[in-house]
Structures are given as C-alpha cells and as structure tokens.
Scaffold this motif. Structure first.
Motif, PDB file in Angstrom:
ATOM      1  N   LEU A 186     -40.350  -1.667 -48.365  1.00  0.00           N
ATOM      2  CA  LEU A 186     -40.337  -0.225 -48.187  1.00  0.00           C
ATOM      3  C   LEU A 186     -39.059   0.285 -47.531  1.00  0.00           C
ATOM      4  O   LEU A 186     -38.770   1.486 -47.606  1.00  0.00           O
ATOM      5  N   ASP A 190     -39.203   6.527 -44.060  1.00  0.00           N
ATOM      6  CA  ASP A 190     -40.419   7.072 -44.682  1.00  0.00           C
ATOM      7  C   ASP A 190     -41.241   6.016 -45.424  1.00  0.00           C
ATOM      8  O   ASP A 190     -41.537   6.169 -46.624  1.00  0.00           O
ATOM      9  N   ARG A 194     -43.071   6.436 -49.248  1.00  0.00           N
ATOM     10  CA  ARG A 194     -42.709   5.550 -50.358  1.00  0.00           C
ATOM     11  C   ARG A 194     -43.937   4.802 -50.878  1.00  0.00           C
ATOM     12  O   ARG A 194     -44.105   4.647 -52.098  1.00  0.00           O
ATOM     13  N   ARG A 197     -46.147   7.103 -53.004  1.00  0.00           N
ATOM     14  CA  ARG A 197     -45.646   7.354 -54.358  1.00  0.00           C
ATOM     15  C   ARG A 197     -45.825   6.145 -55.273  1.00  0.00           C
ATOM     16  O   ARG A 197     -46.063   6.286 -56.475  1.00  0.00           O
ATOM     17  N   PHE A 198     -45.706   4.951 -54.685  1.00  0.00           N
ATOM     18  CA  PHE A 198     -45.757   3.744 -55.513  1.00  0.00           C
ATOM     19  C   PHE A 198     -47.192   3.281 -55.799  1.00  0.00           C
ATOM     20  O   PHE A 198     -47.473   2.750 -56.885  1.00  0.00           O
ATOM     21  N   LEU A 219     -38.701  -0.855 -53.077  1.00  0.00           N
ATOM     22  CA  LEU A 219     -38.789   0.600 -53.164  1.00  0.00           C
ATOM     23  C   LEU A 219     -37.647   1.304 -52.452  1.00  0.00           C
ATOM     24  O   LEU A 219     -37.725   2.510 -52.205  1.00  0.00           O
ATOM     25  N   ARG A 220     -36.583   0.596 -52.141  1.00  0.00           N
ATOM     26  CA  ARG A 220     -35.508   1.181 -51.347  1.00  0.00           C
ATOM     27  C   ARG A 220     -34.491   1.971 -52.177  1.00  0.00           C
ATOM     28  O   ARG A 220     -33.543   2.503 -51.627  1.00  0.00           O
ATOM     29  N   PHE A 225     -37.280   2.077 -58.441  1.00  0.00           N
ATOM     30  CA  PHE A 225     -37.609   0.844 -57.728  1.00  0.00           C
ATOM     31  C   PHE A 225     -37.329  -0.331 -58.644  1.00  0.00           C
ATOM     32  O   PHE A 225     -37.181  -0.179 -59.870  1.00  0.00           O
ATOM     33  N   THR A 243     -37.060   8.267 -54.114  1.00  0.00           N
ATOM     34  CA  THR A 243     -37.672   7.266 -53.248  1.00  0.00           C
ATOM     35  C   THR A 243     -36.694   6.758 -52.236  1.00  0.00           C
ATOM     36  O   THR A 243     -37.024   5.834 -51.522  1.00  0.00           O
TER      37      THR A 243
END
Length: 243
Positions: A186, A190, A194, A197-198, A219-220, A225, A243
């Motif tokens: 992640l 946030d 993240r 959303r995923f 997810l960075r 992603f 994201t």
C-alpha cells in the motif's frame, strides 16, 4: 527517686513497648511469629505458570503478615508473562491472596510479542501461542493505526479469503498479507483509501485468472497498480483513478 531518673525510666518503658511494634513493621519478627502460610490465587489461570507465580511471591511473603509489601508483590506478579493485571490482599491470620486477570490475545505482534484485546503488547514467553491469530507488526506507538487498518482489511477483503496480517515497516510503508499468501503493498500515503479502491477489484481479477494465483499487488502507482501472478507474469492495469 530523683527527678532526673523519673524521665529516664519513663522513656525506657516507652521504648520497651514500642520496640516490638517497630520490629513487626520492619519485618524483624514478622516472618517467624506471624508467617504467611497460604497463597490463595483468584482467577482462571490458563497460561500464567503457577510455579513462576509462587517463585515471584515467595521472597516478599517470607517477611510475614504485617511486614509484607503488597505493592512489591503486585509489581512482581504484574511482571510475569501473560498477566494483564493483578490485585494483592492479605487476610488474617496467614493468607496472601492474589487475584489475576490474564491477557486475552488479539494478534501476534512481530516475532516475540502478542497484542491483547485491550491494546497492550506483552511478551509471548515460553508458552504456546493460540492458533489462528493474525500477524501484525510496526512501531509500538502505532498500534491503533495497525489495528484499524487490519479491521478495515478484514471487512473489505472478506471475499478474498481473509487477511493473515498487516504491517508497517521502519520506513512507514504499509502492506497486507492475505490468507493465501498474496502480499498487497500500500505504500506510505493513504493506505486505507488505496485498499478501499483495490478491494472491490480483487474478486474480479481472480475470476479473470482462474488458473493463476495472485502473488503480489503493488498499489503505489499514481494511476494504477502492478500485479504479479504465480507464473511470474506481471500485468499493469490502468483503472482510471488516482492511487
């Protein structure tokens, strides 16, 4: 009797009366004349070792009923593995009572500690850890944040088979490990947003790739992603959100 001898005799009499009282308070005579013979343990002990408990209490109990330091006994018991809190009392004529509440573990914390249901970290000790506990990790001062993200992940990823653990590394980067071993990275910023959303996309990704297992989800990225599957194939996907 002279006027000088009278005060001296009076002081001597007072001293003879007071001396045994001082002796009891200081423990000189307490252990011999008013011994503590019974250790009464209150509470359900499943993991606190009774032999360790007795060894912790004995040095203080030897001083006797009047001279035993209840605060010191309580500190010694509080320091034992798996003790969340202890209360110590004495009952005439020879009983020392110790009431113990054990920690109820919520999760493992790193490799050597556990996190209680009340948010306190404590050492595992030599006892067997209950099976099925999640694995959490991070700086001690960030326990509430780690637990909060774990609770969010457990709810939002329930359809993905569950969450094994949540961690924040020394650099402040968050990661989640799913029950099947999938690692979700992640990053620092946030992590909750993240994840939110995923999480809805994860079942869809699994359905689209039934023959492959997701190994890692990073997810960075700013606009997407990266996914790593069991066959070492990496797919970048843009889903139109930041994201």
């Amino acid at each position: 009797m002279s006027a000088l001898k009278r005060p001296l005799l009076w002081l001597l009499a007072v001293a003879l009366v007071a001396l045994p009282v001082v002796a009891v308070v200081e423990g000189w005579m307490g252990g011999e004349h008013w011994p503590l013979r019974t250790l009464r343990v209150q509470g359900t002990l499943e993991r606190v070792d009774r032999a360790q408990l007795q060894a912790a209490v004995l040095p203080y109990a030897r001083r006797g009923f009047f001279a035993v330091d209840l605060g010191a006994v309580q500190d010694a018991v509080d320091a034992l593995p798996w003790v969340e809190r202890a209360e110590v009392r004495k009952h005439w004529p020879d009983v020392l009572e110790v009431r113990i509440v054990e920690h109820r573990p919520f999760a493992r914390w790193g490799t050597a500690r556990l996190l209680s249901e009340h948010g306190r970290l404590f050492p595992i000790g030599r006892l067997q850890v209950p099976a099925g506990l999640p694995l959490l990790d991070g700086p001690e001062g960030r326990v509430p944040e780690v637990v909060a993200l774990y609770n969010q992940a457990r709810e939002q990823l329930a359809g993905a088979g569950g969450v094994l653990g949540v961690a924040i590394d020394p650099r402040g980067s968050w990661s989640i490990t799913l029950a099947d071993g999938t690692r979700v990275i992640l990053g620092r910023d946030d992590p909750g947003a993240r994840l939110a959303r995923f999480a809805p996309l994860l079942p869809q990704l699994a359905a689209q790739n039934p023959q492959r297992r997701l190994v890692r989800a990073d997810l960075r990225y700013t606009n997407g992603f990266a996914l790593t599957w069991a066959k070492a194939e990496t797919l970048s996907m843009n889903h139109g959100s930041n994201t």
